[in-house]
Design a protein around this motif. Structure first.
Motif, PDB file in Angstrom:
ATOM      1  N   LEU A 316      -8.899  16.754 -21.770  1.00 38.81           N
ATOM      2  CA  LEU A 316      -7.510  16.315 -21.671  1.00 38.81           C
ATOM      3  C   LEU A 316      -7.073  16.203 -20.214  1.00 38.81           C
ATOM      4  O   LEU A 316      -6.505  15.187 -19.799  1.00 38.81           O
ATOM      5  N   VAL A 317      -7.357  17.241 -19.418  1.00 39.31           N
ATOM      6  CA  VAL A 317      -6.912  17.256 -18.017  1.00 39.31           C
ATOM      7  C   VAL A 317      -7.573  16.124 -17.232  1.00 39.31           C
ATOM      8  O   VAL A 317      -6.899  15.355 -16.526  1.00 39.31           O
ATOM      9  N   LEU A 318      -8.887  15.991 -17.335  1.00 42.48           N
ATOM     10  CA  LEU A 318      -9.590  14.942 -16.590  1.00 42.48           C
ATOM     11  C   LEU A 318      -9.168  13.554 -17.074  1.00 42.48           C
ATOM     12  O   LEU A 318      -9.018  12.626 -16.268  1.00 42.48           O
ATOM     13  N   GLY A 319      -8.969  13.405 -18.379  1.00 40.78           N
ATOM     14  CA  GLY A 319      -8.529  12.114 -18.912  1.00 40.78           C
ATOM     15  C   GLY A 319      -7.153  11.723 -18.420  1.00 40.78           C
ATOM     16  O   GLY A 319      -6.906  10.570 -18.050  1.00 40.78           O
ATOM     17  N   VAL A 320      -6.226  12.683 -18.379  1.00 39.04           N
ATOM     18  CA  VAL A 320      -4.866  12.403 -17.908  1.00 39.04           C
ATOM     19  C   VAL A 320      -4.874  12.072 -16.417  1.00 39.04           C
ATOM     20  O   VAL A 320      -4.166  11.157 -15.967  1.00 39.04           O
ATOM     21  N   VAL A 321      -5.674  12.778 -15.615  1.00 45.31           N
ATOM     22  CA  VAL A 321      -5.778  12.482 -14.183  1.00 45.31           C
ATOM     23  C   VAL A 321      -6.339  11.076 -13.974  1.00 45.31           C
ATOM     24  O   VAL A 321      -5.812  10.295 -13.163  1.00 45.31           O
ATOM     25  N   ALA A 322      -7.407  10.728 -14.698  1.00 47.83           N
ATOM     26  CA  ALA A 322      -7.980   9.387 -14.574  1.00 47.83           C
ATOM     27  C   ALA A 322      -6.981   8.321 -15.010  1.00 47.83           C
ATOM     28  O   ALA A 322      -6.911   7.235 -14.416  1.00 47.83           O
ATOM     29  N   TRP A 323      -6.170   8.619 -16.039  1.00 47.97           N
ATOM     30  CA  TRP A 323      -5.131   7.680 -16.484  1.00 47.97           C
ATOM     31  C   TRP A 323      -4.126   7.437 -15.356  1.00 47.97           C
ATOM     32  O   TRP A 323      -3.741   6.294 -15.085  1.00 47.97           O
ATOM     33  N   GLY A 324      -3.685   8.506 -14.695  1.00 42.15           N
ATOM     34  CA  GLY A 324      -2.754   8.349 -13.585  1.00 42.15           C
ATOM     35  C   GLY A 324      -3.345   7.577 -12.419  1.00 42.15           C
ATOM     36  O   GLY A 324      -2.684   6.733 -11.813  1.00 42.15           O
ATOM     37  N   LEU A 325      -4.609   7.838 -12.102  1.00 45.03           N
ATOM     38  CA  LEU A 325      -5.268   7.114 -11.013  1.00 45.03           C
ATOM     39  C   LEU A 325      -5.398   5.630 -11.329  1.00 45.03           C
ATOM     40  O   LEU A 325      -5.227   4.777 -10.453  1.00 45.03           O
ATOM     41  N   HIS A 326      -5.684   5.312 -12.597  1.00 42.39           N
ATOM     42  CA  HIS A 326      -5.809   3.889 -12.938  1.00 42.39           C
ATOM     43  C   HIS A 326      -4.477   3.164 -12.748  1.00 42.39           C
ATOM     44  O   HIS A 326      -4.448   2.008 -12.322  1.00 42.39           O
ATOM     45  N   LEU A 327      -3.371   3.852 -13.021  1.00 39.97           N
ATOM     46  CA  LEU A 327      -2.070   3.231 -12.783  1.00 39.97           C
ATOM     47  C   LEU A 327      -1.858   2.978 -11.290  1.00 39.97           C
ATOM     48  O   LEU A 327      -1.350   1.916 -10.896  1.00 39.97           O
ATOM     49  N   GLY A 328      -2.238   3.946 -10.459  1.00 36.58           N
ATOM     50  CA  GLY A 328      -2.094   3.776  -9.017  1.00 36.58           C
ATOM     51  C   GLY A 328      -2.900   2.622  -8.468  1.00 36.58           C
ATOM     52  O   GLY A 328      -2.485   1.961  -7.507  1.00 36.58           O
ATOM     53  N   PHE A 329      -4.045   2.349  -9.065  1.00 35.99           N
ATOM     54  CA  PHE A 329      -4.922   1.290  -8.588  1.00 35.99           C
ATOM     55  C   PHE A 329      -4.682  -0.055  -9.272  1.00 35.99           C
ATOM     56  O   PHE A 329      -5.416  -1.008  -8.999  1.00 35.99           O
ATOM     57  N   THR A 330      -3.670  -0.150 -10.148  1.00 35.22           N
ATOM     58  CA  THR A 330      -3.448  -1.422 -10.838  1.00 35.22           C
ATOM     59  C   THR A 330      -2.010  -1.933 -10.764  1.00 35.22           C
ATOM     60  O   THR A 330      -1.801  -3.133 -10.540  1.00 35.22           O
ATOM     61  N   GLN A 331      -1.010  -1.066 -10.929  1.00 34.53           N
ATOM     62  CA  GLN A 331       0.355  -1.565 -11.108  1.00 34.53           C
ATOM     63  C   GLN A 331       0.896  -2.264  -9.868  1.00 34.53           C
ATOM     64  O   GLN A 331       1.408  -3.388  -9.946  1.00 34.53           O
ATOM     65  N   GLY A 332       0.806  -1.627  -8.707  1.00 35.18           N
ATOM     66  CA  GLY A 332       1.256  -2.279  -7.485  1.00 35.18           C
ATOM     67  C   GLY A 332       0.394  -3.475  -7.113  1.00 35.18           C
ATOM     68  O   GLY A 332       0.885  -4.455  -6.541  1.00 35.18           O
TER      69      GLY A 332
END
Length: 400
Positions: A316-332
Motif C-alpha cells: 500500500l505505502v509503495l503503491g501510494v508513493v508511486a501513484w503520487g510520483l506519477h502525478l508529478g511526472f505527468t500533470q504539469g
C-alpha cells in the motif's frame, strides 16, 4: 575580463529560472483552495460509505460525474476566455463559487445535499480551470513553461498534502466529528479568493493576436492542429488508467485502516506529488517533455501493480508513493504540452477541450473501477488500470 565575469551570472540565471510573480500567486491560490477541498474530500468517501451507507459503486459514480461536470464546464469557460481576451475574471468567478459552496458540506443534512454541493464545487473548478492554465501560459516565457506549470502543480499539491493532514489532526481533536472539520475547511477557501484578486495580474494581449469570436467553431478546432489532437487522445487513454484517488482510500480501508488515519493515504500521495512536480517540469524544459511523460506513465504502471499484487502495508505505502510520483511526472507536463501546441488566442479553448475529453474518460474510469471492485475485487481494478497505462506508454513513445 568582463566576459569572464558575465558568464557565471548567465549560468546561474539559467540554473535558477525566474518564475513570474503571478504564477507564484496562482500557485498559492491553488494551494489554499486545495487545503480546503482536500480537508473535505479526504473524508467524504468514507463519510458517504460508513455514515450514510452509500455503496462503493455509488461513490465511483458520484466522483466520476462530479469530475466530468467540472471538465464539461471547463470547455465553455476556456472558450469564453478566448472570446473575451480575459482570463482573470473567469478565474475569480470559479474560485469564488468554489469558496461559497464550502459551508454547505457541514450544513448538509443528507446525501442529496452533499452531492449537490460536490457538483456545484466542481462547476466552480470547471469555470476556473482552463482560464487559469491559459493565464499561466500567457505570463510565462516558453522556455520556462514546464517549470511554471510544475511550480503551480507543486504548490497545489502542498495543499493536497496539508489538507488531509489537518483533517487527521482535527478528527483526532474532535473525536471524529466530520462537521467540525468541514467548517474549518471554509477558511482557506476564502483566503484563496483574496490572494487571487489582490496579487494576480493579467498581461496585456499582444497586438498581433486578436480575441476569437467563435472559439468552438469547427474551423478554430481544426486550427488547434494534429499534434494537439493526438496528444489529447493519448491523455484520454492515460486517464482511463487514472481513476479517482477515492479508490486508494477504499483500499486502505479494506486493509483495516481506521477512518481517523485514512487521510494519511492522501497525505503520502500528495507529498510524493508535490516533491516531484517542479523538478519534473524543469527537467522537461531542459531534456524534452516526452521522456519525462514516459517516466510518469511507467510510475503509474508500477503503482497499479504494487497495489494489486504486493501484499501487506508495504504494498500500500509503495503503491501510494508511486501513484503520487506519477502525478508529478505527468500533470504539469501535459499542461505544458497543451500550451506548447495551441495557438496563443486559442489556449483557453485548448485547455477546455482537453479537460472535457479527459473528464469523460475519468467518468468512465471511475465507474468501471467501482464495478470491477464490487464485482471481481480490488486486484482487477488496479490491474486493468496498469493495462491502460502500459498502452498509453507505448503511444507516447511514438509521439513527436
Amino acid at each position: 575580463m568582463r566576459s569572464v565575469e558575465k558568464n557565471p551570472h548567465r549560468v546561474t540565471a539559467q540554473a535558477l529560472p525566474k518564475i513570474p510573480r503571478s504564477v507564484w500567486a496562482l500557485g498559492l491560490v491553488s494551494m489554499c483552495m486545495d487545503i480546503s477541498s482536500e480537508m473535505i474530500h479526504a473524508l467524504l468517501p468514507l463519510y458517504m460509505v460508513t455514515v450514510l451507507g452509500t455503496s462503493v459503486v455509488a461513490v465511483g459514480v458520484i466522483e466520476g460525474i462530479a469530475e466530468a461536470t467540472a471538465s464539461i464546464t471547463k470547455v465553455f469557460s476556456g472558450a469564453l476566455s478566448d472570446r473575451l481576451g480575459k482570463r482573470k475574471l473567469l478565474t475569480v468567478l470559479g474560485y469564488g463559487l468554489g469558496a461559497l459552496t464550502k459551508p454547505v458540506f457541514p450544513l448538509a443534512s443528507g446525501l442529496d445535499w452533499l452531492i449537490g454541493a460536490r457538483f456545484v464545487d466542481r462547476i466552480g473548478k470547471g469555470i476556473r480551470g482552463a482560464p487559469r492554465d491559459a493565464l499561466v501560459a500567457d505570463v510565462t516565457p516558453a522556455e520556462l513553461r514546464g517549470a511554471a506549470f510544475g511550480l503551480r502543480q507543486a504548490l497545489d499539491t502542498v495543499g493536497a498534502f496539508l489538507g488531509p493532514l489537518l483533517a487527521i489532526g482535527l478528527m483526532w481533536l474532535t473525536a471524529s466529528h466530520f462537521q467540525t472539520v468541514f467548517w474549518v475547511a471554509v477558511i482557506p477557501a476564502f483566503l484563496a479568493v483574496y490572494i487571487l484578486v489582490a496579487f494576480v495580474h493579467e498581461p496585456q494581449a499582444p497586438h498581433s493576436t486578436q480575441p476569437v469570436r467563435m472559439p468552438l467553431a469547427w474551423g478554430e478546432r481544426v486550427r488547434l492542429g494534429p499534434v494537439y489532437w493526438r496528444l489529447t487522445g493519448l491523455a484520454m487513454a492515460f486517464t482511463l488508467a487514472r481513476f479517482s484517488e477515492a479508490f486508494l482510500l477504499l483500499r486502505a480501508q479494506d486493509m483495516g485502516l481506521a477512518p481517523l488515519w485514512a487521510p494519511a493515504v492522501l497525505v503520502l500521495m500528495a507529498l510524493a506529488y508535490s516533491l516531484s512536480a517542479y523538478p519534473a517540469g524543469v527537467l522537461s524544459d531542459r531534456a524534452g517533455r516526452r521522456g519525462v511523460l514516459m517516466i510518469g506513465l511507467a510510475l503509474l504502471v508500477t503503482a497499479d501493480l504494487l497495489l494489486a499484487l504486493m501484499p501487506g502495508w508495504a504494498g500500500l505505502v509503495l503503491g501510494v508513493v508511486a501513484w503520487g510520483l506519477h502525478l508529478g511526472f505527468t500533470q504539469g507536463i501535459f499542461a505544458a504540452l497543451i500550451a506548447d501546441s495551441a495557438p496563443v488566442n486559442l489556449r483557453g479553448t485548448a485547455f477546455g477541450l482537453f479537460n472535457l475529453l479527459t473528464g469523460v474518460a475519468l467518468l468512465v474510469a471511475s465507474v468501471v473501477a467501482g464495478l470491477l471492485w464490487d464485482g471481481v475485487g480490488f486486484q482487477a481494478t488496479f490491474l486493468v488500470g496498469a493495462g491502460f497505462a502500459g498502452a498509453t506508454l507505448v503511444g507516447v513513445g511514438t509521439l513527436r
